[in-house]
Design an enzyme around this catalytic site. Structure first.
Site, short mmCIF file in Angstrom:
data_model
loop_
_atom_site.label_atom_id
_atom_site.label_comp_id
_atom_site.label_asym_id
_atom_site.label_seq_id
_atom_site.Cartn_x
_atom_site.Cartn_y
_atom_site.Cartn_z
CG HIS A 184 -1.76 -1.10 1.60
ND1 HIS A 184 -1.40 -2.15 2.44
CD2 HIS A 184 -3.05 -1.11 1.45
CE1 HIS A 184 -2.41 -2.98 2.39
NE2 HIS A 184 -3.52 -2.29 2.09
CG ASP A 204 1.75 -0.89 3.49
OD1 ASP A 204 1.03 -0.61 4.17
OD2 ASP A 204 1.61 -1.62 2.44
C1 XLS Z 1 -7.35 -6.62 4.64
C2 XLS Z 1 -6.98 -6.67 3.29
C3 XLS Z 1 -5.66 -5.92 2.77
C4 XLS Z 1 -5.72 -6.10 1.27
C5 XLS Z 1 -4.90 -4.76 0.76
O1 XLS Z 1 -8.28 -7.40 5.04
O2 XLS Z 1 -6.62 -8.30 3.03
O3 XLS Z 1 -4.59 -6.46 3.39
O4 XLS Z 1 -5.10 -7.27 0.86
O5 XLS Z 1 -5.49 -3.85 0.99
#
Ligand code: XLS
Ligand code: NI
Ligand code: NI
Length: 437
Positions: free
Chosen positions: A100, A103
């Site tokens: 993301h 991140d």
């Molecule tokens: C949350 C999601 C997230 C997505 C990416 O539950 O799994 O981590 O994979 O935004």
């Protein structure tokens, strides 16, 4: 500087190895059904859990030991963290990673500063990709952590938040393209609601669709060639997430004329939160030509939330790979470990154990799936089960040649349906166990 001084490059040592830091099944160059394991599995490490996870849970703060962290969310730390991430991924030998925007780089005082921070980190990510050959499987935008997203992003009651989200996704698409990302993921974040009493659902759904249309337009405008993926999840953080499961999300996409522009990123723990098995979600998506990528993890049957554990169950990995082989691969997608080590596993080395074990579980699952396909024992049982459709009235119905009237005439003449045959579930389960030795 090295973050993992005690770990050398993880090697394949074969099924008899007792070395916890070696692969027993993942042998990247080994060929399965004419393709290398590396190309079948397309493993990715996720940045958020693996390099930003602290071990916090709803009952306590983080306790993970990460000696390289200086305790800040500064740009300086973000840049240093890139080296840690690439050292980890190189030692592990994964071809891909996912992130993301938030991140990898911190939010600034305003959008312009935030974008500037992102640009600085993206420059370093690009250099690190260049140096190591590790590629970006997908990028995405975090539209849920900052307090501005308290009511959601594109489904927020606040139009300015929709605008901010559009600007943020625009930038995330640009950097994903710049880094050669092969897909772009939309997970709903807070796109849903806590109570129907304060929610204009129709308006929110229209806004969500409007947002996706804008994203598609911009994708085409900048010539981003990757696949757009929706990641369904039924609950959490909101009590009702709009992209509930694959069937619900497909209905939404079709209803708004978006289904040709997206595929799904199917996550195991989201499937089970929706009271489906992962197998159900994978088969549903694949049958509709919508299975694009996989967030590989698992839940805990005793805990009702997204625990995002590392997947080690061979029934799960074998069935997952059976579906993947059945559709001749994931295309631009891959297996992203959207998974975190347990809070109790707080040492850096646990990150290696987790990934090595799950990569091995999927490699073994791939071999099992290929053996199941080669023997054909299970598919024979399934084929036999539907054999009444291969000729006679079944074939004629499937060809669209029958009607209620013609079938009534057929059955009046025949008197009753042919006898049913057994479903053979126990037989299939026993056959399956032969492969899991
Ligand atoms: C949350 C999601 C997230 C997505 C990416 O539950 O799994 O981590 O994979 O935004
Ligand atoms: Ni996910
Ligand atoms: Ni998840």
């Amino acid at each position: 500087m090295t973050a993992f001084p005690d770990v050398a490059k993880i090697k394949y040592e074969g099924p008899d190895s007792k070395n916890p830091l070696a692969f027993r099944h993942y042998n990247p160059d080994e060929m399965v059904e004419g393709k290398s394991m590396r190309d079948h599995l397309r493993f990715a490490v996720c940045y958020w859990h693996t390099f930003r996870g602290t071990g916090s849970d709803p009952f306590g703060p983080g306790c993970a030991v990460r000696p390289w962290e200086d305790g800040t969310d500064s740009l300086d730390m973000a840049l240093k963290r890139v080296d840690v991430a690439f050292e980890f991924m190189e030692k592990l030998g994964v071809p891909y990673y996912c992130f993301h925007d938030r991140d990898v780089s911190p939010e600034g005082a305003n959008l312009a500063e935030t974008n500037k921070n992102l640009d600085a980190v993206v420059k370093k990510l690009a250099e690190s990709q260049q140096r190591t050959g590790i590629k970006l499987l997908w990028g995405t935008a975090n539209l849920f952590s900052n307090k501005r997203f308290v009511h959601g992003a594109s489904t927020s009651c606040n139009a300015d938040v929709f605008a901010y989200s559009a600007a943020q996704v625009k930038k995330a698409l640009e950097v994903t393209k710049e880094l050669g990302g092969e897909n772009y993921v939309f997970w709903g974040g807070r796109e849903g609601y806590m109570t129907i009493w304060n929610t204009d659902m129709k308006r929110e759904l229209d806004h969500l669709a409007r947002f996706f249309h804008m994203a598609v337009d911009y994708k085409k405008k900048i010539g981003f060639a990757g696949t757009f993926l929706i990641e369904p999840k039924p609950h959490e953080p909101t009590s009702h997430q709009y992209d509930f499961d694959c069937a619900n999300s497909l209905a939404f996409l079709r209803g708004y004329g978006l289904d040709k522009e997206f595929k799904f990123n199917v996550e195991t723990n989201h499937a089970t939160l929706a009271k489906h098995t992962m197998g159900h979600e994978l088969v549903y998506a694949s049958a509709n030509g919508m299975l694009g990528s996989i967030d590989a993890n698992r839940g805990d049957p005793l805990l009702g939330w997204d625990t995002d554990q590392f997947p080690t169950d061979l029934y799960l990995t074998a069935h997952t790979m059976l579906v993947v082989l059945g559709q001749k691969g994931l295309g631009s997608g891959g297996l992203n470990f959207d998974a975190k080590v347990r809070r109790e596993s707080f040492e850096p080395i646990d990150l290696f154990h987790a990934h090595v074990g799950s990569m091995d579980a999927f490699a073994q699952g791939l071999k099992i799936a290929a053996a199941i396909r080669k023997d054909g024992l299970i598919s024979d049982v399934v084929k036999q089960r539907y054999s009444s459709w291969d000729s006679g009235v079944g074939a004629s119905i499937e060809a669209g040649k029958e009607s209620f009237e013609s079938l009534e005439a057929y059955m009046l003449k025949k008197g009753d349906a042919d006898k049913n045959v057994s479903g053979r579930q126990e037989l299939i389960e026993n056959v399956l166990n032969r492969y899991l030795r």
